[in-house]
Design a protein around this motif. Structure first.
Motif, PDB file in Angstrom:
ATOM      1  N   TRP A  83      -2.470   0.105  -2.330  1.00  0.00           N
ATOM      2  CA  TRP A  83      -1.905   0.906  -1.225  1.00  0.00           C
ATOM      3  C   TRP A  83      -2.932   1.159  -0.126  1.00  0.00           C
ATOM      4  CZ3 TRP A  83       0.090   4.588  -5.544  1.00  0.00           C
ATOM      5  CH2 TRP A  83       1.309   4.102  -6.039  1.00  0.00           C
ATOM      6  N   SER A  84      -4.221   1.085  -0.497  1.00  0.00           N
ATOM      7  CA  SER A  84      -5.307   1.288   0.488  1.00  0.00           C
ATOM      8  C   SER A  84      -5.127   0.421   1.715  1.00  0.00           C
ATOM      9  CB  SER A  84      -6.655   0.885  -0.121  1.00  0.00           C
ATOM     10  OG  SER A  84      -6.808   1.387  -1.411  1.00  0.00           O
ATOM     11  N   ALA A  89       2.326   5.759   4.368  1.00  0.00           N
ATOM     12  CA  ALA A  89       2.800   6.974   3.694  1.00  0.00           C
ATOM     13  C   ALA A  89       1.650   7.646   2.931  1.00  0.00           C
ATOM     14  CB  ALA A  89       3.947   6.636   2.746  1.00  0.00           C
ATOM     15  N   ILE A  90       0.855   6.863   2.223  1.00  0.00           N
ATOM     16  CA  ILE A  90      -0.296   7.444   1.507  1.00  0.00           C
ATOM     17  C   ILE A  90      -1.313   7.974   2.524  1.00  0.00           C
ATOM     18  CG2 ILE A  90      -2.216   6.980  -0.093  1.00  0.00           C
ATOM     19  CD1 ILE A  90       0.432   6.837  -1.574  1.00  0.00           C
ATOM     20  N   ILE A 101     -11.985  12.173  -1.529  1.00  0.00           N
ATOM     21  CA  ILE A 101     -12.996  11.115  -1.613  1.00  0.00           C
ATOM     22  C   ILE A 101     -12.286   9.862  -2.114  1.00  0.00           C
ATOM     23  CG2 ILE A 101     -15.264  10.427  -2.475  1.00  0.00           C
ATOM     24  CD1 ILE A 101     -15.199  13.175  -1.006  1.00  0.00           C
ATOM     25  N   GLU A 102     -12.269   8.829  -1.277  1.00  0.00           N
ATOM     26  CA  GLU A 102     -11.634   7.559  -1.646  1.00  0.00           C
ATOM     27  C   GLU A 102     -12.651   6.713  -2.409  1.00  0.00           C
ATOM     28  OE1 GLU A 102      -9.812   5.585   1.693  1.00  0.00           O
ATOM     29  OE2 GLU A 102      -9.783   3.643   0.673  1.00  0.00           O
ATOM     30  N   LEU A 118      -8.319  -1.231   5.764  1.00  0.00           N
ATOM     31  CA  LEU A 118      -8.152  -0.006   4.984  1.00  0.00           C
ATOM     32  C   LEU A 118      -7.436   1.039   5.833  1.00  0.00           C
ATOM     33  CD1 LEU A 118     -11.746  -0.142   3.529  1.00  0.00           C
ATOM     34  CD2 LEU A 118      -9.668  -0.363   2.166  1.00  0.00           C
ATOM     35  N   VAL A 119      -6.186   1.367   5.470  1.00  0.00           N
ATOM     36  CA  VAL A 119      -5.409   2.280   6.310  1.00  0.00           C
ATOM     37  C   VAL A 119      -5.540   3.746   5.885  1.00  0.00           C
ATOM     38  CG1 VAL A 119      -3.767   0.473   6.965  1.00  0.00           C
ATOM     39  CG2 VAL A 119      -3.212   1.987   5.041  1.00  0.00           C
ATOM     40  N   VAL A 120      -5.979   3.967   4.654  1.00  0.00           N
ATOM     41  CA  VAL A 120      -6.128   5.347   4.157  1.00  0.00           C
ATOM     42  C   VAL A 120      -7.494   5.914   4.560  1.00  0.00           C
ATOM     43  CG1 VAL A 120      -6.215   6.765   2.050  1.00  0.00           C
ATOM     44  CG2 VAL A 120      -4.535   4.909   2.227  1.00  0.00           C
TER      45      VAL A 120
END
Ligand code: DQA
Length: 150
Positions: A83-84, A89-90, A101-102, A118-120
């Motif tokens: 999902w990263s 949505a995330i 912290i990712e 990386l969208v998050v």
């Protein structure tokens, strides 16, 4: 942020991470998800953190957990897994949280092109990538340090 003697922390893991240990061990190692969970609970206890480790393959469930963290102002260590790279949505859910912290077990910047997107990450407090499962321990160490100062 909570000032309780033991700060609760959610360690949230996205799709396929429940298969750690059997999934591409050359990339993700041979430690199972159950072993990682037990280890992180121990790391948390040593740091004065009450660590709860969860994993889901269902995006809606992850969104609910992130909403819970936002509402209860719980710090989060998050491996959004695949999902990263595409889940707005995330990303939107992470944007509502106070401290996230990712963590990526592998160095996503040294792999396929699509993993560099990386969208998050822009909404995370910080990102750790490529340090193996130790990245989770480092994230918890950071959470312990910043919640202590509050
Ligand atoms: C990962 C990297 C992602 O690209 C991948 O989809 C994962 C795991 C990591 O921890 O290295 O599932 O987030």
């Amino acid at each position: 942020m909570s000032t309780d003697a033991t700060t609760k922390v959610l360690v949230l893991n996205g799709p396929n991470l429940g298969r750690l240990g059997v999934r591409e061990p050359e990339v993700y190692g041979s430690t199972t998800f159950a072993e990682l969970s037990d280890h992180l609970i121990g790391t948390g206890a040593a740091l004065g953190l009450d660590v709860e480790v969860r994993q889901t393959n269902h995006e809606g469930e992850m969104l609910d957990w992130l909403g819970e963290a936002a509402d209860q102002q719980l710090p989060v260590v998050l491996n959004p897994a695949a999902w990263s790279h595409y889940s707005i949505a995330i990303a939107d859910a992470v944007a509502q949280c106070e401290l996230v912290i990712e963590v990526h077990i592998s160095n996503v910047h040294a792999r396929e092109e699509f993993r560099k997107h990386l969208v998050v990450s822009p909404y995370a407090t910080g990102v750790i990538a490529g340090l193996g499962l130790g990245g989770y321990d480092l994230a918890l160490t950071h959470v312990a340090a910043v919640t202590e100062r509050d």
